[in-house]
Enzyme design. Structure first.
Site, mmCIF file in Angstrom:
data_model
loop_
_atom_site.group_PDB
_atom_site.id
_atom_site.type_symbol
_atom_site.label_atom_id
_atom_site.label_comp_id
_atom_site.label_asym_id
_atom_site.label_seq_id
_atom_site.Cartn_x
_atom_site.Cartn_y
_atom_site.Cartn_z
ATOM 1 N N GLN A 101 -85.276 -47.870 1.721
ATOM 2 C CA GLN A 101 -84.176 -48.643 2.286
ATOM 3 C C GLN A 101 -84.271 -48.678 3.818
ATOM 4 O OE1 GLN A 101 -81.467 -50.223 0.459
ATOM 5 N NE2 GLN A 101 -81.429 -51.183 2.452
ATOM 6 N N HIS A 141 -83.256 -42.020 1.625
ATOM 7 C CA HIS A 141 -83.559 -43.293 0.964
ATOM 8 C C HIS A 141 -84.561 -44.049 1.866
ATOM 9 C CE1 HIS A 141 -83.265 -46.531 -1.703
ATOM 10 N NE2 HIS A 141 -82.014 -46.903 -1.566
ATOM 11 N N ARG A 161 -86.349 -55.750 0.585
ATOM 12 C CA ARG A 161 -86.808 -54.588 -0.191
ATOM 13 C C ARG A 161 -88.107 -54.955 -0.926
ATOM 14 N NH1 ARG A 161 -83.094 -50.599 -1.782
ATOM 15 N NH2 ARG A 161 -84.924 -49.602 -2.676
ATOM 16 N N CYS A 176 -76.640 -51.548 2.798
ATOM 17 C CA CYS A 176 -77.771 -51.391 1.876
ATOM 18 C C CYS A 176 -77.446 -51.940 0.486
ATOM 19 C CB CYS A 176 -78.157 -49.917 1.773
ATOM 20 S SG CYS A 176 -76.811 -48.889 1.180
HETATM 21 N N1 CP Z 1 -79.809 -50.308 -2.003
HETATM 22 C C1 CP Z 1 -80.216 -49.855 -3.201
HETATM 23 O O1 CP Z 1 -81.034 -48.951 -3.299
HETATM 24 O O2 CP Z 1 -79.678 -50.516 -4.271
HETATM 25 P P1 CP Z 1 -79.801 -50.074 -5.793
HETATM 26 O O3 CP Z 1 -78.957 -48.848 -5.978
HETATM 27 O O4 CP Z 1 -79.253 -51.256 -6.551
HETATM 28 O O5 CP Z 1 -81.231 -49.814 -6.118
HETATM 29 N N1 NVA Z 2 -75.476 -43.892 -0.445
HETATM 30 C C1 NVA Z 2 -75.565 -44.701 -1.620
HETATM 31 C C2 NVA Z 2 -76.755 -45.620 -1.544
HETATM 32 C C3 NVA Z 2 -76.907 -46.543 -2.719
HETATM 33 C C4 NVA Z 2 -78.116 -47.399 -2.610
HETATM 34 C C5 NVA Z 2 -75.664 -43.809 -2.852
HETATM 35 O O1 NVA Z 2 -76.375 -42.806 -2.822
HETATM 36 O O2 NVA Z 2 -74.996 -44.127 -3.848
#
Ligand code: CP
Ligand code: NVA
Length: 298
Positions: free
Chosen positions: A132, A129, A285, A257
């Site tokens: 993030q 990610h 973000r 996050c």
């Molecule tokens: N942290 C994040 O990516 O949040 P969302 O899943 O809401 O996009």
């Molecule tokens: N680790 C989490 C992050 C969400 C933003 C997921 O993948 O659901």
């Protein structure tokens, strides 16, 4: 063609350029000054999974930069009826200037990037990610005015996309990252092998958290892992609560996050308390992704 498929696509120098640009764009936005650096540019946003922050912050970012975003859920695309990722990438890149995608399998991000003539941005995959992680390190830099000599501790699921990306970005920027997690959810060797530095990983929460500058946690059950109910039980000792935070430095900051599962991986008291910078982190973000979009699409 420069893409952001995972954290190592950007060099240390490029990451600092992004941070500085994000700060500049954030200042401009706060002052109400126009910053339409991507006037007329189009961004396709493919979503295989739900999102609040990624979807809204990317759409707002490109709009404030003078461009336009299209939200494409898989069920609305022919992708949902079997058209390949490869063909989707080839076609979309004839229309738009960039593609952002949130996917289950990281391979889909790789295939999009391989077949696209425009930059591809990973908006979360099962492995990484990066938007993030870039935001997280930018937020620490903004709060602390430095990244040197800081110790960051990740507590909880050591084997998810957010942990993996933090590990790589900390490695690139020279921030010490330690991971406190149960043995069952240790970071995978293939990820550890991507880092230059040796990462301290332990199930001994207390030792790891002691004297930390930053405590970071994420959900125990990432999207796509909903069937693994035992995670709730195995990860319960890793809750970020007052007792845990009191082991860290007095002025330690707490990050997440989001979305959070309140009173599971983090208590209300910590989320809404003085150590938390979680909602500033979420806001960033928007600013950091503006800088990513400018870097890749301009
Ligand atoms: N942290 C994040 O990516 O949040 P969302 O899943 O809401 O996009
Ligand atoms: N680790 C989490 C992050 C969400 C933003 C997921 O993948 O659901």
């Amino acid at each position: 063609m420069l893409h952001l498929t995972f954290d190592k696509d950007f060099t240390k120098k490029e990451i600092w350029q992004i941070f500085k640009l994000a700060k500049k764009l954030k200042d401009k936005q706060k002052k109400g000054e126009s910053h339409e650096l991507l006037r007329g540019k189009s961004l396709a946003m493919i979503f295989q999974k739900p999102s609040t922050r990624t979807r809204v912050s990317f759409e707002t970012a490109i709009t404030q930069l003078g461009g336009h975003a299209q939200y494409l859920s898989v069920s609305d695309l022919q992708l949902g009826r079997g058209e390949t990722i490869k063909d989707t990438a080839k076609v979309l890149s004839r229309y738009v200037d960039g593609i952002m995608a949130r996917v289950f399998s990281h391979q889909d991000i790789i295939d999009l990037a391989k077949n696209s003539n425009v930059p591809v941005i990973n908006g979360l995959s099962d492995k990484f990610h990066p938007c993030q992680a870039l935001t997280d390190l930018f937020t620490i830099w903004e709060k602390r005015q430095k990244l040197k000599n800081l110790t960051m501790v990740f507590v909880g699921d050591g084997d998810n996309n957010v942990t993996n990306s933090l590990l790589l970005i900390c490695d690139i920027l020279g921030v010490e990252l330690k991971i406190a997690c149960p043995d069952k959810y240790r970071t995978k060797k293939e990820i550890l092998d991507l880092a230059k530095r040796k990462i301290e990983i332990s199930n001994n929460l207390k030792t790891i958290v002691k004297n930390a500058d930053v405590i970071y946690t994420d959900t125990w059950i990432s999207m796509g892992r909903e069937d693994e109910k035992e995670r709730e039980i195995i990860l319960t000792p890793y809750q970020v609560n007052q007792k845990l935070v009191s082991l860290a430095k007095k002025d330690a900051i707490v990050m997440h996050c989001l979305p959070a599962h309140r009173n599971h991986e983090i208590t209300d008291e910590i989320m809404d308390g003085p150590h938390s910078i979680i909602f500033d982190q979420a806001e960033n973000r928007l600013h950091v992704q503006k800088a990513i979009l400018v870097k890749l699409l301009k």
